[in-house]
Write an enzyme that holds these catalytic residues in place. Structure first.
Site, PDB file in Angstrom:
ATOM      1  N   ASP A  45       0.828  -1.199   0.000  1.00  0.00           N
ATOM      2  CA  ASP A  45       0.000   0.000   0.000  1.00  0.00           C
ATOM      3  C   ASP A  45       0.871   1.262   0.000  1.00  0.00           C
ATOM      4  O   ASP A  45       1.734   1.421   0.854  1.00  0.00           O
ATOM      5  CB  ASP A  45      -0.908  -0.029   1.241  1.00  0.00           C
ATOM      6  CG  ASP A  45      -2.129   0.840   1.109  1.00  0.00           C
ATOM      7  OD1 ASP A  45      -1.999   1.979   0.619  1.00  0.00           O
ATOM      8  OD2 ASP A  45      -3.216   0.396   1.508  1.00  0.00           O
ATOM      9  N   THR A  84      -6.880   3.733  -1.897  1.00  0.00           N
ATOM     10  CA  THR A  84      -6.672   2.330  -1.545  1.00  0.00           C
ATOM     11  C   THR A  84      -7.702   1.401  -2.177  1.00  0.00           C
ATOM     12  O   THR A  84      -7.353   0.389  -2.785  1.00  0.00           O
ATOM     13  CB  THR A  84      -6.698   2.160  -0.018  1.00  0.00           C
ATOM     14  OG1 THR A  84      -5.641   2.941   0.548  1.00  0.00           O
ATOM     15  CG2 THR A  84      -6.517   0.705   0.381  1.00  0.00           C
ATOM     16  N   LYS A 166      -5.764  -3.809   6.422  1.00  0.00           N
ATOM     17  CA  LYS A 166      -6.952  -3.083   5.989  1.00  0.00           C
ATOM     18  C   LYS A 166      -8.021  -4.029   5.435  1.00  0.00           C
ATOM     19  O   LYS A 166      -7.726  -4.863   4.578  1.00  0.00           O
ATOM     20  CB  LYS A 166      -6.592  -2.069   4.904  1.00  0.00           C
ATOM     21  CG  LYS A 166      -5.698  -0.934   5.358  1.00  0.00           C
ATOM     22  CD  LYS A 166      -5.501   0.051   4.225  1.00  0.00           C
ATOM     23  CE  LYS A 166      -4.645   1.226   4.638  1.00  0.00           C
ATOM     24  NZ  LYS A 166      -4.488   2.223   3.553  1.00  0.00           N
ATOM     25  N   ARG A 168     -10.504  -3.193   3.421  1.00  0.00           N
ATOM     26  CA  ARG A 168     -10.788  -2.930   2.009  1.00  0.00           C
ATOM     27  C   ARG A 168      -9.729  -3.523   1.087  1.00  0.00           C
ATOM     28  O   ARG A 168     -10.034  -3.902  -0.050  1.00  0.00           O
ATOM     29  CB  ARG A 168     -10.939  -1.428   1.749  1.00  0.00           C
ATOM     30  CG  ARG A 168      -9.780  -0.541   2.163  1.00  0.00           C
ATOM     31  CD  ARG A 168     -10.185   0.925   1.989  1.00  0.00           C
ATOM     32  NE  ARG A 168      -9.133   1.869   2.371  1.00  0.00           N
ATOM     33  CZ  ARG A 168      -8.993   2.386   3.571  1.00  0.00           C
ATOM     34  NH1 ARG A 168      -9.828   2.022   4.550  1.00  0.00           N
ATOM     35  NH2 ARG A 168      -8.035   3.267   3.836  1.00  0.00           N
ATOM     36  N   ASP A 294       1.688   2.642   3.725  1.00  0.00           N
ATOM     37  CA  ASP A 294       0.660   3.676   3.656  1.00  0.00           C
ATOM     38  C   ASP A 294       0.463   4.356   4.999  1.00  0.00           C
ATOM     39  O   ASP A 294       0.348   5.579   5.080  1.00  0.00           O
ATOM     40  CB  ASP A 294      -0.656   3.064   3.180  1.00  0.00           C
ATOM     41  CG  ASP A 294      -1.737   4.103   2.941  1.00  0.00           C
ATOM     42  OD1 ASP A 294      -1.626   4.853   1.951  1.00  0.00           O
ATOM     43  OD2 ASP A 294      -2.682   4.172   3.746  1.00  0.00           O
ATOM     44  N   HIS A 298       1.321   8.360   5.381  1.00  0.00           N
ATOM     45  CA  HIS A 298       0.348   9.367   5.819  1.00  0.00           C
ATOM     46  C   HIS A 298       0.817  10.084   7.080  1.00  0.00           C
ATOM     47  O   HIS A 298       0.670  11.297   7.209  1.00  0.00           O
ATOM     48  CB  HIS A 298      -1.006   8.715   6.093  1.00  0.00           C
ATOM     49  CG  HIS A 298      -1.802   8.422   4.863  1.00  0.00           C
ATOM     50  ND1 HIS A 298      -2.266   9.405   4.025  1.00  0.00           N
ATOM     51  CD2 HIS A 298      -2.214   7.248   4.332  1.00  0.00           C
ATOM     52  CE1 HIS A 298      -2.940   8.861   3.020  1.00  0.00           C
ATOM     53  NE2 HIS A 298      -2.917   7.537   3.185  1.00  0.00           N
ATOM     54  N   HIS A 340      -1.460   2.338  -5.149  1.00  0.00           N
ATOM     55  CA  HIS A 340      -1.207   3.733  -5.527  1.00  0.00           C
ATOM     56  C   HIS A 340       0.160   4.124  -4.977  1.00  0.00           C
ATOM     57  O   HIS A 340       0.791   3.357  -4.239  1.00  0.00           O
ATOM     58  CB  HIS A 340      -2.283   4.682  -4.967  1.00  0.00           C
ATOM     59  CG  HIS A 340      -2.481   4.567  -3.478  1.00  0.00           C
ATOM     60  ND1 HIS A 340      -1.565   5.048  -2.563  1.00  0.00           N
ATOM     61  CD2 HIS A 340      -3.466   3.996  -2.742  1.00  0.00           C
ATOM     62  CE1 HIS A 340      -1.997   4.792  -1.335  1.00  0.00           C
ATOM     63  NE2 HIS A 340      -3.139   4.143  -1.416  1.00  0.00           N
ATOM     64  N   HIS A 485      -2.289  11.032  -0.774  1.00  0.00           N
ATOM     65  CA  HIS A 485      -2.267  10.607  -2.168  1.00  0.00           C
ATOM     66  C   HIS A 485      -3.658  10.870  -2.722  1.00  0.00           C
ATOM     67  O   HIS A 485      -4.494  11.468  -2.056  1.00  0.00           O
ATOM     68  CB  HIS A 485      -1.887   9.129  -2.277  1.00  0.00           C
ATOM     69  CG  HIS A 485      -2.670   8.233  -1.370  1.00  0.00           C
ATOM     70  ND1 HIS A 485      -3.936   7.779  -1.663  1.00  0.00           N
ATOM     71  CD2 HIS A 485      -2.369   7.734  -0.143  1.00  0.00           C
ATOM     72  CE1 HIS A 485      -4.372   7.031  -0.668  1.00  0.00           C
ATOM     73  NE2 HIS A 485      -3.455   6.982   0.272  1.00  0.00           N
TER      74      HIS A 485
END
Length: 552
Positions: A45, A84, A166, A168, A294, A298, A340, A485
């Protein structure tokens, strides 16, 4: 003895010749056993091609294996919605978000009874048990089959499993027809509401609970990370020196640190053992999404000691997974890519030769835009809101009671306001987007409108789409949230794509490819042939010999 890809290509051709119809084929020919026992599909991620290039020479563990394989350094998540959920939805479906039905991590439905009006991308909002705080996780919004779905349709004996921090990520990669899907919940790994956590996972959760209860000191700084260990001020706090300590009982700090990737690797091995993956002639599919890059990106950006520690830990986690598969004697093929990329904190970018980096202007929030449009047009509606979204989302959803001439007036005014803002690169209406054909050709050459079209889902995407200029980061800076992002720029769109199998003749191909090419490439590996139109992507020939791994 394991078979090389040239042998696999021959077996693939024989399997094709045995087919009696264009439907998905059964593995009837003995030669088809050249397919691997296990496909391991890995997503990192927020792993941009920029990060890959920056650290590839420093990797010494799991990545070294992948670097000996087939390397596409310029893979593209071609669409504009570089988040994501849409990114993970492309990896194993082989189609862009416009066809997966996933335009973002969440979208607004102004008619939704809930006050927040937002639907989470892997939520079944129809379930009365679902809420904004605790969504009922489901793949219901995913419109395209994943590779795992297609493999199980061909042969129900296929095991299709996924794990991530995650929800998702795990859901988007595994799809609808799954044997096990796990993600990190409030107190360890969890799964769908109508499934039970297995005994093995429960035992691992107990181990995690023990670690979390003890807390942890700072993580060590690898030698080559020391030069990145210095502070960058952002307002009244700094980034660039954090080493991920966590207090006793803090599950979130545990899972959102580099330790989350180590736990994901351990969980992946547990799934292999518990489910008996890679033990027979029917190829299984294990999806593993490592989320910590990720989380770290962040919280601290991409250029400090935090990301250096993370890259070292990710390399270790990959090594743990690969070593475990080797020890079990499994013939496996790996693909690694990303959902991404990402961008560094703009405050640090400004100190490093990028004066154009900045944060999104408050005038681009929904409230500010609505006030300006209302002032210009005089339009009001009973609901009190002309639209929702904007700001960080990049999408604007119109109020359901805005219709007819008033709707046209508001959209035209909103587009005027957006296009006059110096931070806006482009803005498009629903009609402009839907008039654009689905894009084709090299993804690095796509226009802004083509990028938006590839991730636009009517009824879910906002009626107006706004794209910020290069280097503009959404959101206000605060501790543990400094970078993001979601832009249409290459630092968010461009990701590496790496393939490896024992015996592969490695090569590097700099020509741009797309993440939607992954599914058809893996499908050829397992001799699974789908009807024309199944994929948006194409099969990549990952056999460097005269044989063609895509031959059919």
């Amino acid at each position: 003895m394991r078979l090389r890809l040239s042998t696999l290509a021959l077996a693939t051709g024989l399997a094709t010749a045995a087919m009696a119809s264009p439907a998905l084929a059964q593995d009837a020919a003995p030669e088809a056993q050249a397919t691997p026992q296990l496909i391991v599909a890995i997503s990192v991620d927020q792993f941009s091609s920029d990060l890959f290039a920056q650290y590839r020479q420093r990797f010494s563990k799991g990545f070294t294996r992948l670097l000996d394989g087939v390397v596409f350094p310029s893979g593209y998540q071609s669409h504009a919605a570089t988040e994501t959920c849409p990114g993970h939805s492309t990896l194993l479906t082989g189609v862009h978000p416009a066809r997966t039905g996933i335009p973002a991590n969440g979208w607004m439905d102004p008619a939704l009874a809930r006050a927040d009006k937002e639907i989470y991308c892997v939520e079944d909002e129809r379930d009365p048990r679902s809420s904004s705080d605790k969504p009922v996780v489901s793949p219901v919004h995913l419109k395209a089959p994943t590779l795992g779905d297609l493999m199980k349709k061909r042969d129900p004996r296929t095991i299709n499993a996924a794990v991530s921090v995650k929800d998702r990520a795990a859901v988007m990669m595994s799809g609808h027809d799954t044997d096990a899907v796990y993600w990190f919940g409030e107190e360890g790994y969890t799964t769908f509401l109508d499934r039970k956590v297995s005994k093995s996972v429960a035992a691992y959760n107990a181990q995690i609970a023990s670690k979390v209860a003890a807390g942890a000191a700072e993580m060590p700084v690898p030698g080559d990370c020391a030069r990145r260990d210095h502070a960058t001020p952002i307002g009244d706090f700094t980034i660039g020196t954090y080493k991920f300590p966590f207090k006793a009982g803090d599950y979130k700090a545990f899972s959102e640190s580099p330790r989350g990737d180590l736990a994901t690797a351990d969980m992946a091995v547990r799934l292999v053992d518990e489910l008996g993956m890679g033990k027979d002639a029917v190829t299984d599919l294990l999806s593993v999404s490592f989320s910590s890059t990720d989380k770290v990106g962040h919280a601290f950006g991409t250029e400090g000691v935090e990301m250096c520690i993370q890259m070292n830990t990710l390399d270790t986690a990959l090594g743990t997974l690969f070593d475990a598969l080797d020890a079990r004697g499994i013939d496996y093929e790996v693909v690694l890519s990303a959902d991404h990329g990402g961008f560094d904190a703009p405050e640090r970018q400004q100190l490093r030769g990028n004066p154009h980096a900045g944060r999104v202007d408050p005038s681009l929030t929904a409230a500010a835009l609505e006030a300006e449009v209302a002032r210009r047009t005089g339009v009001t509606v009973p609901s009190g809101h002309l639209f929702y979204g904007a700001g960080e989302s990049g999408s604007v959803w119109l109020a359901p009671d805005l219709a007819g001439k008033n709707k046209q007036t508001v959209v035209a005014s909103l587009l005027d306001v957006l296009r006059a803002n110096p931070q806006i690169e482009a803005a498009f209406s629903h009609d402009e987007i839907m008039a654009e054909p689905m894009p084709e050709g090299a993804p690095q050459d796509w226009t802004d409108l083509q990028k938006v079209r590839a991730s636009y889902v009517p009824g879910r995407s906002g009626e107006v789409q706004m794209l910020t200029r290069r280097g503009i980061v959404p959101g206000k800076a605060k501790p543990f949230k400094v970078a993001s992002h979601g832009s249409p720029w290459d630092y968010d769109r461009r990701v590496p794509m790496l393939f490896w199998r024992e015996g592969i003749q490695g090569f590097e191909q700099p020509d741009p490819v797309e993440t939607v090419d992954i599914a058809p490439t893996l499908a050829a590996t397992v001799a699974l042939f789908a009807p024309a139109g199944t994929w948006d992507g194409r099969c990549l020939d990952i056999d460097a010999t005269e044989a063609d791994s895509c031959s059919s």
